[in-house]
Design an enzyme around this catalytic site. Sequence first.
Site, PDB file in Angstrom:
ATOM      1  N   CYS A   7      -1.771   7.072   9.511  1.00 29.53           N
ATOM      2  CA  CYS A   7      -2.901   7.975   9.896  1.00 29.53           C
ATOM      3  C   CYS A   7      -3.291   8.778   8.542  1.00 29.53           C
ATOM      4  O   CYS A   7      -2.462   9.177   7.784  1.00 29.53           O
ATOM      5  CB  CYS A   7      -2.317   8.894  11.080  1.00 29.53           C
ATOM      6  SG  CYS A   7      -1.825   7.946  12.458  1.00 29.53           S
ATOM      7  N   GLY A  35      -5.726   4.289   7.981  1.00 29.85           N
ATOM      8  CA  GLY A  35      -5.820   3.795   9.534  1.00 29.85           C
ATOM      9  C   GLY A  35      -7.158   3.612   9.865  1.00 29.85           C
ATOM     10  O   GLY A  35      -8.151   4.160   9.427  1.00 29.85           O
ATOM     11  N   ASN A 110      -0.059  13.285  11.613  1.00 34.99           N
ATOM     12  CA  ASN A 110       0.175  11.931  10.878  1.00 34.99           C
ATOM     13  C   ASN A 110       1.706  11.896  10.677  1.00 34.99           C
ATOM     14  O   ASN A 110       2.440  12.927  10.514  1.00 34.99           O
ATOM     15  CB  ASN A 110      -0.207  11.929   9.435  1.00 34.99           C
ATOM     16  CG  ASN A 110       0.523  10.928   8.744  1.00 34.99           C
ATOM     17  OD1 ASN A 110       0.432  10.949   7.430  1.00 34.99           O
ATOM     18  ND2 ASN A 110       0.933   9.360   9.080  1.00 34.99           N
ATOM     19  N   GLY A 111       2.375  10.925  11.241  1.00 35.76           N
ATOM     20  CA  GLY A 111       4.023  10.686  11.218  1.00 35.76           C
ATOM     21  C   GLY A 111       4.407  10.322  12.646  1.00 35.76           C
ATOM     22  O   GLY A 111       3.804  10.146  13.472  1.00 35.76           O
ATOM     23  N   CYS A 248       8.509   9.886   2.182  1.00 31.56           N
ATOM     24  CA  CYS A 248       8.537   8.269   2.203  1.00 31.56           C
ATOM     25  C   CYS A 248       8.067   7.504   0.728  1.00 31.56           C
ATOM     26  O   CYS A 248       7.025   7.572   0.573  1.00 31.56           O
ATOM     27  CB  CYS A 248       7.299   7.828   3.363  1.00 31.56           C
ATOM     28  SG  CYS A 248       6.899   6.190   3.441  1.00 31.56           S
ATOM     29  N   SER A 295      -3.134  -3.302  -3.554  1.00 32.45           N
ATOM     30  CA  SER A 295      -2.007  -2.452  -3.964  1.00 32.45           C
ATOM     31  C   SER A 295      -0.911  -3.192  -4.862  1.00 32.45           C
ATOM     32  O   SER A 295       0.017  -2.519  -5.383  1.00 32.45           O
ATOM     33  CB  SER A 295      -1.380  -1.938  -2.762  1.00 32.45           C
ATOM     34  OG  SER A 295      -1.594  -3.161  -1.854  1.00 32.45           O
ATOM     35  N   ASP A 355       3.071  -8.455  -6.063  1.00 33.63           N
ATOM     36  CA  ASP A 355       2.620  -7.765  -4.822  1.00 33.63           C
ATOM     37  C   ASP A 355       3.280  -6.755  -4.406  1.00 33.63           C
ATOM     38  O   ASP A 355       4.330  -6.459  -4.767  1.00 33.63           O
ATOM     39  CB  ASP A 355       2.763  -9.252  -3.616  1.00 33.63           C
ATOM     40  CG  ASP A 355       1.748  -8.615  -2.361  1.00 33.63           C
ATOM     41  OD1 ASP A 355       1.140  -7.674  -2.632  1.00 33.63           O
ATOM     42  OD2 ASP A 355       1.792  -9.173  -1.333  1.00 33.63           O
ATOM     43  N   ASP A 356       2.657  -5.861  -3.619  1.00 32.21           N
ATOM     44  CA  ASP A 356       3.286  -4.596  -3.301  1.00 32.21           C
ATOM     45  C   ASP A 356       4.797  -4.698  -2.483  1.00 32.21           C
ATOM     46  O   ASP A 356       5.694  -4.092  -2.684  1.00 32.21           O
ATOM     47  CB  ASP A 356       2.547  -3.621  -2.457  1.00 32.21           C
ATOM     48  CG  ASP A 356       1.980  -4.185  -1.143  1.00 32.21           C
ATOM     49  OD1 ASP A 356       2.614  -3.713  -0.340  1.00 32.21           O
ATOM     50  OD2 ASP A 356       0.940  -4.905  -1.290  1.00 32.21           O
ATOM     51  N   CYS A 392      11.421   1.483  10.681  1.00 32.65           N
ATOM     52  CA  CYS A 392      11.149   2.957  10.216  1.00 32.65           C
ATOM     53  C   CYS A 392      10.670   3.672  11.444  1.00 32.65           C
ATOM     54  O   CYS A 392      10.178   3.320  12.318  1.00 32.65           O
ATOM     55  CB  CYS A 392       9.893   2.940   9.207  1.00 32.65           C
ATOM     56  SG  CYS A 392       9.291   4.724   9.022  1.00 32.65           S
ATOM     57  N   CYS A 441      12.558   9.250   1.185  1.00 32.64           N
ATOM     58  CA  CYS A 441      13.182   8.544   2.322  1.00 32.64           C
ATOM     59  C   CYS A 441      12.908   6.989   2.055  1.00 32.64           C
ATOM     60  O   CYS A 441      11.885   6.490   1.612  1.00 32.64           O
ATOM     61  CB  CYS A 441      12.513   8.469   3.643  1.00 32.64           C
ATOM     62  SG  CYS A 441      13.341   7.618   5.083  1.00 32.64           S
ATOM     63  N   CYS A 444      13.860   2.056   5.313  1.00 29.64           N
ATOM     64  CA  CYS A 444      13.533   0.860   5.740  1.00 29.64           C
ATOM     65  C   CYS A 444      14.028  -0.155   4.686  1.00 29.64           C
ATOM     66  O   CYS A 444      14.272  -1.483   5.113  1.00 29.64           O
ATOM     67  CB  CYS A 444      12.064   0.589   5.904  1.00 29.64           C
ATOM     68  SG  CYS A 444      11.293   1.300   4.334  1.00 29.64           S
TER      69      CYS A 444
HETATM   70  P1  AMP Z   1       3.594 -10.255   5.549  1.00 26.78           P
HETATM   71  O1  AMP Z   1       2.641 -11.289   5.683  1.00 26.78           O
HETATM   72  O2  AMP Z   1       4.028  -9.760   6.957  1.00 26.78           O
HETATM   73  O3  AMP Z   1       4.697 -10.338   4.713  1.00 26.78           O
HETATM   74  O4  AMP Z   1       2.739  -9.001   4.851  1.00 26.78           O
HETATM   75  C1  AMP Z   1       2.971  -8.313   3.842  1.00 26.78           C
HETATM   76  C2  AMP Z   1       1.807  -7.253   3.339  1.00 26.78           C
HETATM   77  O5  AMP Z   1       1.204  -6.578   4.405  1.00 26.78           O
HETATM   78  C3  AMP Z   1       2.127  -6.630   2.118  1.00 26.78           C
HETATM   79  O6  AMP Z   1       1.733  -7.392   1.146  1.00 26.78           O
HETATM   80  C4  AMP Z   1       1.514  -5.243   2.295  1.00 26.78           C
HETATM   81  O7  AMP Z   1       0.237  -5.440   1.750  1.00 26.78           O
HETATM   82  C5  AMP Z   1       1.290  -5.438   3.746  1.00 26.78           C
HETATM   83  N1  AMP Z   1       2.142  -4.143   4.561  1.00 26.78           N
HETATM   84  C6  AMP Z   1       3.309  -4.013   4.314  1.00 26.78           C
HETATM   85  N2  AMP Z   1       3.992  -3.205   4.876  1.00 26.78           N
HETATM   86  C7  AMP Z   1       3.160  -2.672   5.412  1.00 26.78           C
HETATM   87  C8  AMP Z   1       3.149  -1.746   6.431  1.00 26.78           C
HETATM   88  N3  AMP Z   1       4.078  -1.061   6.954  1.00 26.78           N
HETATM   89  N4  AMP Z   1       2.299  -1.275   6.880  1.00 26.78           N
HETATM   90  C9  AMP Z   1       1.558  -2.239   6.631  1.00 26.78           C
HETATM   91  N5  AMP Z   1       1.049  -2.983   5.769  1.00 26.78           N
HETATM   92  C10 AMP Z   1       1.971  -3.622   5.362  1.00 26.78           C
END
Ligand code: AMP
Length: 471
Positions: A7, A35, A110-111, A248, A295, A355-356, A392, A441, A444
């Site tokens: 959020c 969000g 938010n939280g 976080c 990201s 990737d993130d 989380c 934190c 996760c």
């Molecule tokens: P997945 O296909 O489930 O592995 O999705 C991974 C992607 O979802 C990541 O590359 C992030 O960009 C996005 N993502 C990861 N964690 C979250 C989260 N808690 N909330 C939202 N999006 C996320």
Amino acid sequence: MSIHEECGVFGVYAPRPVNAAQFCYYGLYALQHRGQESCGIVVNDDGLFFSQKDLGLVGDVFPPARIAAFPAGTMAVAHTRYGTTGKNDRNNCQPIEVNHQKGRMALAHNGNLSNAAVLRSALELSGAIFHTTTDTETIAYIITKERLKAPSIEEAVSRAMDTLDGAYSLIVMSPQKLICARDPYGFRPLCYGVTPDGIYVVASESCALRAVGAEPVRDVLPGEILIFSKNGMVSNTGHCGKKEKRLCVFEYIYFARPDSVIDGVSVQAARVRAGEILAQEYPVEADLVTGVPDSGLDAALGYSRASGIPYGIGLIKNKYIGRTFISPENRMDQVKIKLSAVSGAVAGKRVVLIDDSIVRGTTLKGIVSLIREAGAKEIHVRVAAPPFMHPCYYGTDIDSEAHLIACRHPVNEIAALLGMDSLGYFPVARLSELTGGGNYCDACFSGRYATAIPDDPRKDRFEQRLSEIGK
Ligand code: AMP
């Protein structure tokens, strides 16, 4: 890639009536990444509250005529919701508004509280009736109860903070004051700024302050309460230092916008640093470094700089996909609609793909196959987050352990399952290098929780089936 987020909160306090709804509109637009389920604005016109909220994106919920219909006001509070607790329905839209014996109040949060279920059931046993299934209503209830005995709304917020546990960045609007508070752990970000003509603005992220022409002043301290009123701004630090700070760390990796600065650390700089660290930890011979938009891009830049391997754009994201788009059931097909690989950039090359994070692995599996089909010779994936291993309880939507790919497979198996030539995850031990030394934190990733683990952590814990309801 973004599938779920959390959020964003936003508030305005002006010394004279202004177009407060317009401020909120631009502020929410800048917080939309936090969000996309619903959003809302409540404007305070001389003690009268005017509100509009609905499911949908900011641009859809608030066409110009709807913003123009708000009266001018000296204060406003606004919210954009992902919704980690409570179903996606209209009742759960925020800000929440309540009328109580000493006036009215609007609240944006938010939280996630880690003791929400205990607090809510105690209130219900004392006769409280809830209209939503969110933690936010529990907070509103506790503040209004405290307000009956407290001399002021800010004192009621402070007393409520003695009871609340977990993550909350709050903005509370009373007829005369705008109050913001950040939980003593500082799980979620919150900052404030001021415009050249003296209008105070509070927001989840500094990108939203700049979006309305405000200069960021500083972050709200973990545990701090700021009170904006005709007396200017007053800070109450009575709850500060009661807990160890736990921002976080995933805010830096994924949630926040790269042009935001959180607790003094630039999100973009943290991501570039994550890429540099990945290059040190997992070097590989390659021809091109590319990132998954959006990201993963800064981390890809960091990897490229640290490794000397050229950076290039190997993936294009379709900018025009909104929530209204009917997405296919299959997430692999969703990936194809959102992203496409640039064969001119990747064909015949050994590619490092950044990737993130990986949650279930579905998204990356799709992306890797796109890049493979576009002709890449090798694909070495580096991920800017450590493996997700634990749920989380503080507002990040991490799927249950059963769906977390890292809980079920070791790294080499994940690489094989997702079609990669190699895979390297960010090391948990080096997360502190992303936060500028600040405490954070990482529950996760590490399982180290700052609070007690809730008895019933389900996202839909306040939705009940007939069979669960007492007679
Ligand atoms: P997945 O296909 O489930 O592995 O999705 C991974 C992607 O979802 C990541 O590359 C992030 O960009 C996005 N993502 C990861 N964690 C979250 C989260 N808690 N909330 C939202 N999006 C996320």
